[in-house]
Structure formats: structure tokens, C-alpha cells
Design a protein around this motif. Structure first.
Motif, short mmCIF file in Angstrom:
data_model
loop_
_atom_site.label_atom_id
_atom_site.label_comp_id
_atom_site.label_asym_id
_atom_site.label_seq_id
_atom_site.Cartn_x
_atom_site.Cartn_y
_atom_site.Cartn_z
N GLY A 1 43.64 46.79 42.31
CA GLY A 1 42.67 46.06 41.50
C GLY A 1 41.79 45.21 42.40
O GLY A 1 42.13 44.95 43.56
N CYS A 2 40.65 44.81 41.84
CA CYS A 2 39.66 44.12 42.67
C CYS A 2 38.86 43.18 41.77
O CYS A 2 38.56 43.52 40.62
N PRO A 3 38.53 41.98 42.27
CA PRO A 3 37.83 41.03 41.41
C PRO A 3 36.33 41.30 41.24
O PRO A 3 35.70 40.66 40.40
N ALA A 4 35.76 42.20 42.01
CA ALA A 4 34.31 42.42 41.91
C ALA A 4 33.97 43.25 40.66
O ALA A 4 34.86 43.72 39.95
N HIS A 5 32.68 43.41 40.42
CA HIS A 5 32.21 44.06 39.18
C HIS A 5 31.20 45.16 39.51
O HIS A 5 30.04 45.09 39.09
N CYS A 6 31.60 46.12 40.29
CA CYS A 6 30.67 47.20 40.62
C CYS A 6 30.61 48.16 39.43
O CYS A 6 31.65 48.63 38.95
N GLN A 7 29.41 48.46 39.01
CA GLN A 7 29.25 49.27 37.79
C GLN A 7 29.61 50.74 38.03
O GLN A 7 29.65 51.52 37.09
N TYR A 8 29.81 51.12 39.26
CA TYR A 8 30.23 52.50 39.56
C TYR A 8 31.67 52.51 40.08
O TYR A 8 32.11 53.49 40.66
N CYS A 9 32.44 51.43 39.87
CA CYS A 9 33.70 51.20 40.61
C CYS A 9 34.56 52.46 40.73
O CYS A 9 34.82 53.15 39.76
N TYR A 10 35.04 52.67 41.95
CA TYR A 10 35.90 53.83 42.23
C TYR A 10 37.25 53.72 41.53
O TYR A 10 37.94 54.71 41.37
N LEU A 11 37.63 52.51 41.16
CA LEU A 11 38.96 52.34 40.58
C LEU A 11 38.99 52.74 39.10
O LEU A 11 40.04 53.02 38.56
N ALA A 12 37.81 52.75 38.46
CA ALA A 12 37.76 53.10 37.04
C ALA A 12 38.27 54.53 36.88
O ALA A 12 37.79 55.44 37.53
N THR B 1 41.96 48.66 46.33
CA THR B 1 41.56 47.25 46.26
C THR B 1 40.52 47.00 47.34
O THR B 1 40.24 47.86 48.17
N ASP B 2 39.93 45.80 47.31
CA ASP B 2 39.13 45.34 48.44
C ASP B 2 39.95 44.23 49.09
O ASP B 2 39.96 43.09 48.60
N PRO B 3 40.69 44.53 50.16
CA PRO B 3 41.67 43.56 50.65
C PRO B 3 41.05 42.27 51.18
O PRO B 3 41.69 41.21 51.14
N THR C 1 35.20 46.96 52.98
CA THR C 1 35.01 45.77 52.14
C THR C 1 33.55 45.57 51.76
O THR C 1 32.65 45.99 52.49
N LYS C 2 33.37 44.90 50.62
CA LYS C 2 32.04 44.43 50.23
C LYS C 2 31.99 42.91 50.29
O LYS C 2 31.12 42.30 49.69
N PHE C 3 32.94 42.31 50.98
CA PHE C 3 32.99 40.85 51.08
C PHE C 3 32.70 40.43 52.52
O PHE C 3 32.57 41.28 53.41
N GLY D 1 29.45 40.40 41.86
CA GLY D 1 30.61 39.67 42.39
C GLY D 1 30.94 39.97 43.85
O GLY D 1 32.01 39.58 44.33
N THR D 2 30.06 40.65 44.55
CA THR D 2 30.32 40.98 45.96
C THR D 2 29.40 40.14 46.85
O THR D 2 28.46 39.50 46.34
N ALA D 3 29.63 40.15 48.15
CA ALA D 3 28.72 39.47 49.08
C ALA D 3 27.41 40.25 49.17
O ALA D 3 27.40 41.49 49.08
FE1 SF4 Z 1 35.44 48.56 42.69
FE2 SF4 Z 1 35.10 48.38 45.37
FE3 SF4 Z 1 33.41 47.18 43.72
FE4 SF4 Z 1 35.90 46.28 43.96
S1 SF4 Z 1 34.32 46.27 45.56
S2 SF4 Z 1 34.74 46.53 42.04
S3 SF4 Z 1 37.03 48.20 44.25
S4 SF4 Z 1 33.74 49.42 43.93
#
Ligand code: SF4
Length: 371
Positions: free
Chosen positions: A108-119, A170-172, A204-206, A238-240
Motif C-alpha cells: 500500500g502507498c499513501p499517494a494518490h496516482c490516478q493510474y496506480c499500479y496497485l489498483a 509500495t513506495d518505500p 520512488t515518487k518521493f 500526494g507525491t513530490a
Molecule cells: Fe501507486 Fe506508486 Fe502512485 Fe503510490 S506512488 S499511488 S504505488 S503509482
């Protein structure tokens, strides 16, 4: 200060990164007494989280009755759970082409990417579940190193040994200030605690890299930054921001880490050649003059599955992200799964452009794959 920093022109101090602070922290009964949980709770308290609950059991509470899908999503995304990694997270899985094996510090990851790979790939509410049994999570490094692998033979990765990917689920870096798990893994592998011949890698996106800079990483962790064109960045809530990620890339490269670009998900937006060209030029400018730079690049085009589309449309009902099956090609996995990718001609254009422009614009970059 690393020696190579001394002869570089002075740069402005980077702005402090914005760190995710969960509103709620849940600790399962099985995780409550583990030593790493104590460290996580110390960090959670230091971050100012008020709502910390030790649960009487190991199941996370289900959504209250009457909660809408949107409300359930918002609450889950504001929640971090400290749990014992389930057996499925401890069972080694090969994950070509990214790395030989997967390790899950969290799911799981706290960011909000609208294409998230985890979905669609993680079930249940999108709570960020961090794993408290860190020793068990890292144990496969010792047992799998040197046992043969799927990518070690790749000449472009020479010297990396058996590779372990930390960012499958996740995004560690996005949760590192709350867990310390990433720094522990980097230092353990860097100092040979699990034997020689292993490497870690994560994307990472942070940008909160400060705690990683002085670790004894031994050059055994490759830190890759997920980068994209400005037109795609708007889907990454929610990412950098992109300049902050590129600055963080520069800082870890100066600290001697092998680094990487994960250019993903690539989308053929209007004027994509100019947009991705600008991105590559920004990266080249940031990395110019860094001695002994070890830089790889991975390029992954946007794709979606029927289940990821359904989940993402529930999470982001007003998204402008294109997920239109009628303009895509179907790609079937050997197990019968379906993915929607760009049509053949678009894929060929993207691939040939990145194969030419990545090494052409970013000196020293080795393109591992473009898919
Ligand atoms: Fe999903 Fe990666 Fe975005 Fe986190 S940073 S919401 S894992 S796509």
C-alpha cells in the motif's frame, strides 16, 4: 561530506520534503510486541499522530455501514496499519524484468496516482500496511543470493548480483520517516549482513532522501526515481513534484548510490517528444559532473487491466486519465490475463524514441528495457 561534493559548485539547500502523516495508525495484535513495531510507534508519535490503536485481533476493521466508496477510500488512504507480513509476502517471487526477486517492506502507498499500479493487484481497502516482522521480510536475501536468477545474466546489470526489488507493492521512501525499514535494509545489505552478492533496488515518487545519504550502502542499493512529463505528473496526487524528485536523484547520486530513472507510465500526450525531451534534459543538467555516475533507465508505457480500471474509476470517478479499450490493443499473458496497451505503431514510436533519446540526451544512461 563525500569527497566528490567538495569540488562541486555550491547549491541552494533543497526545500524540506512534505511528509505523509497518517490520521489513523492501527497495530494488529500479532505485530504489537515485535521490536520493529516499537521503532515504528516511536516515529509515529514523533510525527504527531494522535489516533494510534492497538487492535485486539489481527484483522483490520471493515468499513462502517453506509460509508460510500469515496469515503472508504479517503479513510483507508489516511490510515497506516502495522501488521505482520502475511505468508504471501514472505514467499519469494521472481519479478522480471525489474529484478530477480521481490521483497515487501509494506503493501500500500499513501499517494494518490490516478493510474496506480496497485489498483487491482492488492485486494481490500487501500490502507498502507507496513510490515513489523522486518527480519523475516529480509531473510530471503541470505537464502536466495547466489541461487541463480532471472536478470543477473543481463550484461547491462553486471556486478549487481542477485537483485531484490522493494517497490513492487509500495513506495518505500514515501513511508520511510514512519518505519525506518528502508534504511535498515540498505545498511544491512551494504554491510554484508546477508552475505555478499545481493543488491536492493526501489523506485520512488518521493524526495525525502536525507536519512539515506550517510548510510553505509556500499553501492548495493539502486535508487530509481519515477519521472514523467508534466502532462502526466498531474495524475500523481500526494507525491513530490518533478523538480524535487530530480533534485533528490542528484543528491543520492552524489552520495555514491547507483541510481536510475523509471520513466513510467509513459503516455503519448500531445507533444510527447518535447515533454519527455525536456524531462531528459532536466535530468542530464542535474546529474552533470557527478563522478563515477552509475545510471540506468527503465521505460514503461501506460497500461491497464479490466480490474484496475474498475478499481481506479471507483477511487477517482472524475479522472481524465484515458482508459478507453477501443483505442488500445489487447495483450494477453501466458495465464490468460488481459492488459490494454497502446497500439503497435504507437508502441514502436515510443520505444524507438526512448531508445535513441535516453542515451543521446542523458550521458552515461543505460536503458535496461522499454516496454
Ligand atoms: Fe501507486 Fe506508486 Fe502512485 Fe503510490 S506512488 S499511488 S504505488 S503509482
Amino acid at each position: 561530506m563525500p569527497a566528490q561534493l567538495l569540488d562541486r559548485p555550491e547549491r541552494r539547500l533543497p526545500a524540506a520534503p512534505r511528509l505523509w502523516i497518517p490520521k489513523h495508525v492501527l497495530v494488529t495484535r500479532a505485530a504489537a510486541d515485535l521490536p520493529h513495531t516499537a521503532e515504528i510507534l516511536r516515529r509515529v508519535e514523533a510525527a504527531g499522530v494522535d489516533d494510534v490503536r492497538i487492535l485486539p485481533a489481527d484483522r483490520l476493521p471493515t468499513a462502517p455501514k453506509g460509508e460510500s466508496e469515496r469515503e472508504a477510500y479517503a479513510r483507508a488512504k489516511a490510515t497506516m496499519a502495522v501488521v505482520v507480513a502475511p505468508p504471501s509476502a514472505l514467499k519469494p517471487q521472481p519479478i522480471p524484468p525489474s529484478a530477480d526477486w521481490r521483497l515487501d517492506l509494506a503493501r500500500g502507498c499513501p499517494a494518490h496516482c490516478q493510474y496506480c499500479y496497485l489498483a487491482g493487484s492488492l485486494s481490500g481497502a487501500p490502507i498502507t500496511r507496513v510490515h513489523a516482522n522486518l527480519d523475516e521480510v529480509l531473510a530471503p536475501i541470505a537464502s536466495l543470493t547466489g541461487t541463480g536468477s532471472v536478470t543477473t545474466g543481463d550484461a547491462l546489470r553486471g556486478g549487481e548480483g542477485t537483485t531484490f526489488e522493494l517497490s513492487c507493492y509500495t513506495d518505500p521512501l514515501g513511508i520511510e520517516h514512519l518505519t525506518g525499514s528502508l534504511a535498515a535494509a540498505i545498511a544491512q545489505v551494504g554491510t554484508g549482513r546477508h552475505g555478499d552478492g545481493a543488491s536492493l533496488r526501489f523506485t520512488t515518487k518521493f524526495d525525502a532522501v536525507e536519512p539515506l545519504l550517510a548510510l553505509p550502502h556500499g553501492g548495493r542499493t539502486r535508487i530509481r526515481f519515477s519521472l514523467n512529463a508534466a502532462e502526466v505528473e498531474r495524475f500523481e496526487g500526494g507525491t513530490a513534484r518533478m523538480p524535487a524528485r530530480i533534485e533528490a536523484l542528484r543528491r543520492v547520486a552524489e552520495a555514491g548510490y547507483p541510481v536510475g530513472l523509471t520513466i513510467a507510465p509513459v503516455m503519448p500526450v500531445d507533444g510527447w517528444q518535447e515533454s519527455y525531451g525536456r524531462l531528459l534534459d532536466d535530468v542530464a543538467a542535474a546529474l552533470a559532473g557527478i563522478p563515477a555516475l552509475d545510471l540506468t533507465a527503465e521505460v514503461i508505457t501506460h497500461r491497464f487491466t479490466p480490474s484496475s480500471k474498475q478499481v481506479l474509476e471507483g477511487w477517482y470517478p472524475r479522472t481524465k486519465l484515458e482508459m478507453d479499450e477501443s483505442v488500445r490493443s489487447v495483450k494477453r499473458s501466458k495465464f490468460g490475463g488481459v492488459k490494454y496497451v497502446y497500439p503497435k505503431g504507437t508502441m514502436a514510436d515510443l520505444r524507438s524514441w526512448f531508445e535513441r533519446e535516453v542515451p543521446g540526451r542523458v550521458p552515461g544512461a543505460r536503458l535496461l528495457y522499454s516496454t
